[in-house]
Design a protein around this motif. Structure first.
Motif, PDB file in Angstrom:
ATOM      1  N   GLU A  28       0.828  -1.203   0.000  1.00 51.90           N
ATOM      2  CA  GLU A  28       0.000   0.000   0.000  1.00 51.90           C
ATOM      3  C   GLU A  28       0.866   1.257   0.000  1.00 51.90           C
ATOM      4  N   LYS A  29       1.932   1.234   0.794  1.00 52.88           N
ATOM      5  CA  LYS A  29       2.837   2.379   0.828  1.00 52.88           C
ATOM      6  C   LYS A  29       3.530   2.563  -0.513  1.00 52.88           C
ATOM      7  N   LEU A  30       3.930   1.450  -1.128  1.00 50.84           N
ATOM      8  CA  LEU A  30       4.579   1.517  -2.431  1.00 50.84           C
ATOM      9  C   LEU A  30       3.669   2.164  -3.459  1.00 50.84           C
ATOM     10  N   HIS A  31       2.422   1.696  -3.499  1.00 54.15           N
ATOM     11  CA  HIS A  31       1.475   2.251  -4.469  1.00 54.15           C
ATOM     12  C   HIS A  31       1.233   3.736  -4.207  1.00 54.15           C
ATOM     13  N   LYS A  51       9.180  21.438  -2.950  1.00 48.44           N
ATOM     14  CA  LYS A  51       8.579  21.246  -1.630  1.00 48.44           C
ATOM     15  C   LYS A  51       7.789  19.942  -1.575  1.00 48.44           C
ATOM     16  N   ALA A  52       7.075  19.643  -2.658  1.00 48.67           N
ATOM     17  CA  ALA A  52       6.267  18.423  -2.686  1.00 48.67           C
ATOM     18  C   ALA A  52       7.151  17.184  -2.656  1.00 48.67           C
ATOM     19  N   PHE A  53       8.253  17.205  -3.403  1.00 52.79           N
ATOM     20  CA  PHE A  53       9.162  16.058  -3.394  1.00 52.79           C
ATOM     21  C   PHE A  53       9.875  15.920  -2.054  1.00 52.79           C
ATOM     22  N   ALA A  54      10.149  17.038  -1.407  1.00 56.36           N
ATOM     23  CA  ALA A  54      10.772  16.973  -0.080  1.00 56.36           C
ATOM     24  C   ALA A  54       9.873  16.215   0.888  1.00 56.36           C
ATOM     25  N   SER A  55       8.587  16.526   0.847  1.00 58.49           N
ATOM     26  CA  SER A  55       7.625  15.843   1.702  1.00 58.49           C
ATOM     27  C   SER A  55       7.513  14.363   1.339  1.00 58.49           C
ATOM     28  N   LEU A  56       7.476  14.079   0.040  1.00 59.40           N
ATOM     29  CA  LEU A  56       7.350  12.688  -0.399  1.00 59.40           C
ATOM     30  C   LEU A  56       8.596  11.889  -0.023  1.00 59.40           C
ATOM     31  N   SER A  57       9.764  12.522  -0.060  1.00 59.99           N
ATOM     32  CA  SER A  57      10.989  11.805   0.310  1.00 59.99           C
ATOM     33  C   SER A  57      10.944  11.383   1.772  1.00 59.99           C
ATOM     34  N   GLU A  58      10.312  12.189   2.617  1.00 61.28           N
ATOM     35  CA  GLU A  58      10.166  11.817   4.023  1.00 61.28           C
ATOM     36  C   GLU A  58       9.262  10.592   4.161  1.00 61.28           C
ATOM     37  N   GLN A  59       8.217  10.527   3.347  1.00 57.73           N
ATOM     38  CA  GLN A  59       7.350   9.353   3.371  1.00 57.73           C
ATOM     39  C   GLN A  59       8.103   8.111   2.903  1.00 57.73           C
ATOM     40  N   ALA A  60       8.936   8.283   1.884  1.00 55.98           N
ATOM     41  CA  ALA A  60       9.732   7.152   1.386  1.00 55.98           C
ATOM     42  C   ALA A  60      10.724   6.684   2.438  1.00 55.98           C
ATOM     43  N   ASP A  61      11.343   7.631   3.143  1.00 54.64           N
ATOM     44  CA  ASP A  61      12.281   7.269   4.215  1.00 54.64           C
ATOM     45  C   ASP A  61      11.574   6.436   5.290  1.00 54.64           C
ATOM     46  N   ALA A  62      10.369   6.861   5.646  1.00 55.92           N
ATOM     47  CA  ALA A  62       9.613   6.151   6.682  1.00 55.92           C
ATOM     48  C   ALA A  62       9.230   4.749   6.222  1.00 55.92           C
ATOM     49  N   ALA A  63       8.862   4.630   4.954  1.00 56.20           N
ATOM     50  CA  ALA A  63       8.485   3.323   4.420  1.00 56.20           C
ATOM     51  C   ALA A  63       9.674   2.363   4.435  1.00 56.20           C
ATOM     52  N   VAL A  64      10.837   2.869   4.032  1.00 53.47           N
ATOM     53  CA  VAL A  64      12.041   2.036   4.029  1.00 53.47           C
ATOM     54  C   VAL A  64      12.458   1.676   5.452  1.00 53.47           C
ATOM     55  N   LYS A  65      12.308   2.620   6.368  1.00 53.89           N
ATOM     56  CA  LYS A  65      12.665   2.343   7.763  1.00 53.89           C
ATOM     57  C   LYS A  65      11.808   1.218   8.326  1.00 53.89           C
ATOM     58  N   ALA A  66      10.536   1.170   7.910  1.00 54.12           N
ATOM     59  CA  ALA A  66       9.627   0.131   8.392  1.00 54.12           C
ATOM     60  C   ALA A  66       9.949  -1.230   7.783  1.00 54.12           C
ATOM     61  N   GLU A  67      10.423  -1.240   6.521  1.00 49.49           N
ATOM     62  CA  GLU A  67      10.752  -2.493   5.841  1.00 49.49           C
ATOM     63  C   GLU A  67      12.079  -2.321   5.102  1.00 49.49           C
ATOM     64  N   PRO A  68      13.184  -2.299   5.829  1.00 41.14           N
ATOM     65  CA  PRO A  68      14.482  -1.970   5.235  1.00 41.14           C
ATOM     66  C   PRO A  68      15.017  -2.982   4.229  1.00 41.14           C
ATOM     67  N   LYS A  69      14.424  -4.174   4.179  1.00 44.29           N
ATOM     68  CA  LYS A  69      14.890  -5.185   3.230  1.00 44.29           C
ATOM     69  C   LYS A  69      13.975  -5.307   2.011  1.00 44.29           C
ATOM     70  N   ALA A  70      13.063  -4.372   1.863  1.00 43.51           N
ATOM     71  CA  ALA A  70      12.151  -4.384   0.714  1.00 43.51           C
ATOM     72  C   ALA A  70      12.795  -3.639  -0.449  1.00 43.51           C
ATOM     73  N   ALA A  71      13.275  -4.374  -1.440  1.00 44.07           N
ATOM     74  CA  ALA A  71      13.952  -3.743  -2.576  1.00 44.07           C
ATOM     75  C   ALA A  71      13.035  -2.766  -3.306  1.00 44.07           C
ATOM     76  N   GLU A  72      11.741  -3.094  -3.373  1.00 43.09           N
ATOM     77  CA  GLU A  72      10.803  -2.226  -4.082  1.00 43.09           C
ATOM     78  C   GLU A  72      10.735  -0.830  -3.468  1.00 43.09           C
ATOM     79  N   LEU A  73      10.704  -0.783  -2.149  1.00 45.88           N
ATOM     80  CA  LEU A  73      10.648   0.516  -1.459  1.00 45.88           C
ATOM     81  C   LEU A  73      11.966   1.269  -1.599  1.00 45.88           C
TER      82      LEU A  73
END
Length: 216
Positions: A28-31, A51-73
């Motif tokens: 869901e986060k990936l989509h 500014k929009a990409f800065a915010s989105l990059s924070e979301q991507a960081d959080a997603a990777v932190k939650a699943e650090p071994k997910a290559a897709e994220l």
């Protein structure tokens, strides 16, 4: 630098099992990352993209932190950081593209075929768009190798063929670039990625016009 504009789909079927199974929440986060990236990259006014990409990059960081071994994220974190760098521009973008490179390399180490080899596509586009030494890590030979590998995994994909065409165009190989663009246009639609597909086709049309102008 509208990179790796980038790219990918809702979760495409892979030819082999991934090294790490993405959780339902991770999917869901990936989509969500994919959808928001396309909206920013193709539908948001240029002055608002950084500014929009800065915010989105924070979301991507959080997603990777939650699943650090997910290559897709990790792949999508790399794509988002690289397009954020393009929106930011200047020397301040160099740190972002280095982070993007590291994220994509981590994805390759985990599962090189994740999202049909999209880490190769994204790394290839970074290598030919980032300045070379001593400013950056740009390298046309590495770009060519990465893009070749991406096409070996996903020969009919819209993104690997588009970035191959862009690379060839920048190196004055216009006929080969046109052939790659035609292959990109033949790519099947990506379910759930309608905005990205429309945007990429617009990129293709723009590049076709540039090639035509060079050949006049």
């Amino acid at each position: 630098m509208n990179l790796l504009r980038p790219a990918l789909c809702l979760l495409l079927a892979l030819s082999s099992l991934p090294a790490f199974a993405l959780s339902d929440g991770g999917q869901e986060k990936l989509h969500a990352l994919q959808q928001r990236w396309a909206e920013i990259n193709y539908q948001t006014p240029a002055e608002a993209r950084e500014k929009a990409f800065a915010s989105l990059s924070e979301q991507a960081d959080a997603a990777v932190k939650a699943e650090p071994k997910a290559a897709e994220l990790l792949i999508w974190r790399g794509i988002i950081l690289s397009t954020y760098a393009g929106a930011k521009g200047g020397l301040g973008a160099l740190g972002l593209v280095k982070e993007a490179k590291a994220s994509l390399e981590q994805a390759l180490a985990l599962d090189a075929k994740a999202l049909e080899g999209s880490a190769y596509t994204s790394l290839g586009s970074l290598y030919y768009q980032v300045p070379g030494w001593p400013v950056g890590f740009g390298d046309n030979d590495k770009a060519a190798a990465m893009l070749k590998q991406a096409l070996a995994i996903n020969p009919k994909g819209i993104d690997p063929n588009y970035f191959q065409a862009d690379f060839l165009y920048r190196n004055g190989r216009y006929d080969e670039a046109s052939t790659a663009l035609n292959k990109a246009l033949e790519a099947a639609p990506r379910p759930g990625r309608e905005v990205a597909d429309a945007g990429r086709r617009s990129d293709i049309a723009t590049l076709q016009q540039k090639i035509a102008a060079e050949q006049d």
